[in-house]
Design a protein around this motif. Structure first.
Motif, PDB file in Angstrom:
ATOM      1  N   LYS A 120      37.617 -11.841  16.082  1.00  0.00           N
ATOM      2  CA  LYS A 120      36.228 -11.362  16.085  1.00  0.00           C
ATOM      3  C   LYS A 120      35.824 -10.929  17.492  1.00  0.00           C
ATOM      4  O   LYS A 120      35.212  -9.879  17.674  1.00  0.00           O
ATOM      5  CB  LYS A 120      35.276 -12.465  15.606  1.00  0.00           C
TER       6      LYS A 120
ATOM      7  N   ASN B 120      34.826  -7.127  18.686  1.00  0.00           N
ATOM      8  CA  ASN B 120      33.503  -6.867  19.255  1.00  0.00           C
ATOM      9  C   ASN B 120      33.589  -6.212  20.625  1.00  0.00           C
ATOM     10  O   ASN B 120      32.619  -5.604  21.066  1.00  0.00           O
ATOM     11  CB  ASN B 120      32.702  -8.168  19.367  1.00  0.00           C
ATOM     12  N   HIS B 121      34.725  -6.332  21.302  1.00  0.00           N
ATOM     13  CA  HIS B 121      34.823  -5.828  22.669  1.00  0.00           C
ATOM     14  C   HIS B 121      35.685  -4.583  22.832  1.00  0.00           C
ATOM     15  O   HIS B 121      35.717  -4.014  23.909  1.00  0.00           O
ATOM     16  CB  HIS B 121      35.353  -6.928  23.591  1.00  0.00           C
TER      17      HIS B 121
END
Length: 83
Positions: free
Chosen positions: A17, A21-22
């Motif tokens: 996750k 997200n990055h």
């Protein structure tokens, strides 16, 4: 420190996750290269044609005497850009 299987998979899920997200989806450009129909040979023989196998950046290309030079040039240019 000992991890249980449940704890391992929980942490793996959290790392995935965080990674998703990055990352920037624009960082990995993808190309669709149009190939004219006249460059693609519709007459494919399974295993009967001798040829050369070229590997570039984990891309494997099989070249036979029926492969057009224009198609080979296009494919090699794209394969050279694969990272």
């Amino acid at each position: 420190m000992n991890f249980t299987a449940a704890n391992y998979y929980y942490r793996l899920r959290e790392v995935r996750k965080a990674f998703l997200n990055h990352i920037s989806y624009d960082a990995v450009p993808q190309s669709i290269v149009p190939v004219p129909a006249e460059l693609i040979s519709g007459n494919l023989r399974s295993g009967s044609a001798s040829g050369l196998e070229v590997s570039i950046n984990n891309v494997c290309i099989r070249v036979t005497n029926e492969t057009s030079p224009e198609l080979l040039k296009m494919v090699l240019q794209v394969a050279a850009d694969v990272k």
